[in-house]
Design an enzyme around this catalytic site. Sequence first.
Site, PDB file in Angstrom:
ATOM      1  N   ALA A  59      -0.563 -13.411 -11.230  1.00 40.80           N
ATOM      2  CA  ALA A  59       0.063 -12.862 -10.029  1.00 40.80           C
ATOM      3  C   ALA A  59       1.379 -13.577  -9.774  1.00 40.80           C
ATOM      4  O   ALA A  59       1.445 -14.804  -9.796  1.00 40.80           O
ATOM      5  CB  ALA A  59      -0.861 -13.039  -8.824  1.00 40.80           C
ATOM      6  N   VAL A  60       2.422 -12.782  -9.568  1.00 39.65           N
ATOM      7  CA  VAL A  60       3.736 -13.305  -9.194  1.00 39.65           C
ATOM      8  C   VAL A  60       4.141 -12.578  -7.928  1.00 39.65           C
ATOM      9  O   VAL A  60       4.097 -11.339  -7.870  1.00 39.65           O
ATOM     10  CB  VAL A  60       4.775 -13.088 -10.313  1.00 39.65           C
ATOM     11  N   GLU A  92      -7.215  -7.314 -19.786  1.00 38.59           N
ATOM     12  CA  GLU A  92      -7.191  -5.895 -19.449  1.00 38.59           C
ATOM     13  C   GLU A  92      -6.138  -5.706 -18.373  1.00 38.59           C
ATOM     14  O   GLU A  92      -5.916  -6.582 -17.539  1.00 38.59           O
ATOM     15  CB  GLU A  92      -8.552  -5.395 -19.006  1.00 38.59           C
ATOM     16  N   ASN A  97       0.183   0.230 -14.872  1.00 40.41           N
ATOM     17  CA  ASN A  97       0.992  -0.954 -14.547  1.00 40.41           C
ATOM     18  C   ASN A  97       1.992  -1.211 -15.678  1.00 40.41           C
ATOM     19  O   ASN A  97       1.844  -2.134 -16.477  1.00 40.41           O
ATOM     20  CB  ASN A  97       0.090  -2.167 -14.309  1.00 40.41           C
ATOM     21  N   TYR A 104       3.517  -8.193 -21.219  1.00 41.79           N
ATOM     22  CA  TYR A 104       2.546  -8.599 -22.237  1.00 41.79           C
ATOM     23  C   TYR A 104       3.019  -8.231 -23.642  1.00 41.79           C
ATOM     24  O   TYR A 104       2.930  -9.032 -24.570  1.00 41.79           O
ATOM     25  CB  TYR A 104       1.180  -7.953 -21.970  1.00 41.79           C
TER      26      TYR A 104
END
Length: 139
Positions: A59-60, A92, A97, A104
Amino acid sequence: MTPDALAALHARCFTTPRPWNAPEFADFLGSRFCFLLTEPAGFLLGRVIADEAELLTVAVDPAARRQGMGARLLTGFATAARARGATTAFLEVAAGNAPAQALYRQAGWVETGRRRGYYHAPDGTAEDALLLGCDLSRG
């Protein structure tokens, strides 16, 4: 970061999948298999069991995105996972998104599968989860 701080940041970042709460983070942090990496406005939670690592969540803060924090956390994940003996990793990500998928893929993760209807949005709709993998043995 405390479990409360992790949960608050997670809630700012996610609706689907649903954000995790402080007790859930406390449970993960209490596991000898899990590790937490932090940045000023972000974090990554991973775990290693045997020679396999799982990126549980990253999370950012939305206000701090596109500044390299996610890439630094991913690099840190690979380093920490290797140090714990992992040779492969998986995660996952929600099929919708696209920013996370781009991050990734840029870091060398590749799609290995799909879980149909895995995530459920607050409005009741379902979204697929993409499974991504990464070979950590390549240094």
